[in-house]
Design a protein around this motif. Structure first.
Motif, PDB file in Angstrom:
ATOM      1  N   TRP A  20       0.579   8.839  -6.251  1.00  0.00           N
ATOM      2  CA  TRP A  20       0.928  10.221  -5.944  1.00  0.00           C
ATOM      3  C   TRP A  20       1.738  10.856  -7.075  1.00  0.00           C
ATOM      4  O   TRP A  20       1.585  12.037  -7.389  1.00  0.00           O
ATOM      5  N   PHE A  24      -8.298   0.522  -4.164  1.00  0.00           N
ATOM      6  CA  PHE A  24      -6.872   0.562  -3.845  1.00  0.00           C
ATOM      7  C   PHE A  24      -6.419   2.019  -3.735  1.00  0.00           C
ATOM      8  O   PHE A  24      -5.698   2.401  -2.802  1.00  0.00           O
ATOM      9  N   TYR A  25      -6.863   2.852  -4.673  1.00  0.00           N
ATOM     10  CA  TYR A  25      -6.497   4.259  -4.657  1.00  0.00           C
ATOM     11  C   TYR A  25      -7.009   4.955  -3.401  1.00  0.00           C
ATOM     12  O   TYR A  25      -6.268   5.693  -2.738  1.00  0.00           O
ATOM     13  N   LEU A  64       0.831  -1.200   0.000  1.00  0.00           N
ATOM     14  CA  LEU A  64       0.000   0.000   0.000  1.00  0.00           C
ATOM     15  C   LEU A  64       0.868   1.253   0.000  1.00  0.00           C
ATOM     16  O   LEU A  64       0.564   2.234  -0.701  1.00  0.00           O
ATOM     17  N   GLU A  65       1.957   1.239   0.743  1.00  0.00           N
ATOM     18  CA  GLU A  65       2.865   2.387   0.762  1.00  0.00           C
ATOM     19  C   GLU A  65       3.478   2.614  -0.607  1.00  0.00           C
ATOM     20  O   GLU A  65       3.614   3.765  -1.061  1.00  0.00           O
ATOM     21  N   ARG A  66       3.818   1.536  -1.274  1.00  0.00           N
ATOM     22  CA  ARG A  66       4.416   1.658  -2.614  1.00  0.00           C
ATOM     23  C   ARG A  66       3.364   2.138  -3.626  1.00  0.00           C
ATOM     24  O   ARG A  66       3.658   2.963  -4.487  1.00  0.00           O
ATOM     25  N   ALA A  67       2.157   1.633  -3.500  1.00  0.00           N
ATOM     26  CA  ALA A  67       1.073   2.083  -4.373  1.00  0.00           C
ATOM     27  C   ALA A  67       0.796   3.569  -4.148  1.00  0.00           C
ATOM     28  O   ALA A  67       0.512   4.305  -5.107  1.00  0.00           O
ATOM     29  N   LEU A  68       0.868   3.999  -2.900  1.00  0.00           N
ATOM     30  CA  LEU A  68       0.676   5.412  -2.584  1.00  0.00           C
ATOM     31  C   LEU A  68       1.650   6.273  -3.369  1.00  0.00           C
ATOM     32  O   LEU A  68       1.262   7.278  -3.982  1.00  0.00           O
ATOM     33  N   ALA A  98      -5.002   4.158  -0.495  1.00  0.00           N
ATOM     34  CA  ALA A  98      -3.734   4.885  -0.535  1.00  0.00           C
ATOM     35  C   ALA A  98      -3.924   6.334  -0.089  1.00  0.00           C
ATOM     36  O   ALA A  98      -3.093   6.879   0.648  1.00  0.00           O
ATOM     37  N   TYR A 100      -4.515   9.169 -10.357  1.00  0.00           N
ATOM     38  CA  TYR A 100      -5.410   8.008 -10.428  1.00  0.00           C
ATOM     39  C   TYR A 100      -5.616   7.536 -11.864  1.00  0.00           C
ATOM     40  O   TYR A 100      -5.419   6.370 -12.192  1.00  0.00           O
ATOM     41  N   LEU A 136      -4.239   6.422   3.645  1.00  0.00           N
ATOM     42  CA  LEU A 136      -2.915   6.276   4.255  1.00  0.00           C
ATOM     43  C   LEU A 136      -2.135   7.586   4.157  1.00  0.00           C
ATOM     44  O   LEU A 136      -1.472   7.997   5.117  1.00  0.00           O
ATOM     45  N   TYR A 137      -2.219   8.222   2.994  1.00  0.00           N
ATOM     46  CA  TYR A 137      -1.560   9.519   2.815  1.00  0.00           C
ATOM     47  C   TYR A 137      -2.024  10.505   3.884  1.00  0.00           C
ATOM     48  O   TYR A 137      -1.217  11.170   4.524  1.00  0.00           O
TER      49      TYR A 137
END
Length: 199
Positions: free
Chosen positions: A24, A57-58, A16-20, A61, A28, A64-65
Motif C-alpha cells: 500500500w 501475494f499482492y 499478509l497484513e504486514r505485506a498489505l 493483500a 506493486y 484483504l484490503y
C-alpha cells in the motif's frame, strides 16, 4: 552443519497484513520480493510456500484490503443519517497518515492503485477491482435509497447513479492524494458534492 527439521512457522494472517501495508505504501512494481522477505522477516521459501509468487501475494493483500474496507463501509452506513457517514467515507484519502506504520505511509486507495498499475493487462487484478467497485456502488446505493425514502437525500437521480458519482469521487480523490492533497480543498469539494445530494 546442515539445517534439519521443519522450517520456522509464522502467522500467515499477520504476514499478509504486514505485506498489505508495504504494498500500500510502495505499490506493486516498487515492492520487490526481497523487500517482502526483509520486512516480513521470512525466508523466500516460506513466502512462496504460503502465498505463491509476488503477484499472487499482492492480489491476496488487495483482497484483504477490500474485505476490511467493505466491513467498515457497511458499519459506517448502518445507523444514523447517511450524508455525515458518506462525508467520513469520502474523506478517508485525506487521512492516510492515520494508517502509517514502520513500513511507510499508505498512498491512495489500493483498489485505485491496482487499477493504475495492473488493469487491464492482468485479468485477475481486473476481477478484484471490478468486484470492489460493484460492491461499493451496491452498498452506497442501498444507503442512499434509505436516505431518499427518509427525505434526507434528493430523488432527482437514482440511488445507483448517485452511488456511481460517489465511486468516481472517492477514486479520484485517492488518485490525486498520491501527488499530494490539499486537505482543506478536498473537504470543501466533498461538502459541495454532498450539498448537491441533500434534499
Amino acid at each position: 552443519m546442515a539445517r534439519t527439521g521443519r522450517p520456522r512457522e509464522f502467522d500467515k494472517a499477520q504476514a499478509l497484513e504486514r505485506a498489505l501495508l508495504l504494498f500500500w505504501s510502495r505499490g506493486y512494481g516498487a515492492t520487490s520480493v526481497q523487500d517482502l522477505v526483509e520486512s516480513l522477516h521470512l525466508e523466500r521459501g516460506s513466502l512462496y510456500g504460503a502465498f505463491g509468487d509476488k503477484r499472487a501475494f499482492y492480489l491476496a493483500a488487495v483482497r484483504l484490503y477490500w474485505e476490511t474496507y467493505e466491513s467498515r463501509l457497511v458499519a459506517a452506513l448502518e445507523t444514523g443519517p447517511v450524508l455525515p457517514a458518506l462525508r467520513e467515507v469520502l474523506a478517508t484519502p485525506t487521512r492516510a497518515e492515520e494508517h502509517a506504520s514502520d513500513l511507510g505511509i499508505p498512498q491512495g486507495c489500493m483498489i485505485g492503485n491496482t487499477t493504475a498499475e495492473l488493469v487491464p493487462q492482468d485479468a485477475d487484478a481486473a476481477e478484484v477491482v471490478a468486484h470492489a467497485h460493484a460492491r461499493f456502488t451496491e452498498i452506497i446505493a442501498d444507503a442512499l435509497r434509505r436516505a431518499q425514502e427518509s427525505g434526507e437525500v434528493t430523488t432527482t437521480a437514482t440511488p445507483e447513479a448517485q452511488a456511481q458519482l460517489l465511486l468516481f469521487t472517492v477514486q479520484g480523490l485517492s488518485l490525486v492524494s498520491r501527488a499530494g492533497l490539499d486537505t482543506t480543498a478536498a473537504l470543501a469539494a466533498i461538502d459541495a458534492l454532498l450539498t448537491g445530494l441533500r434534499a
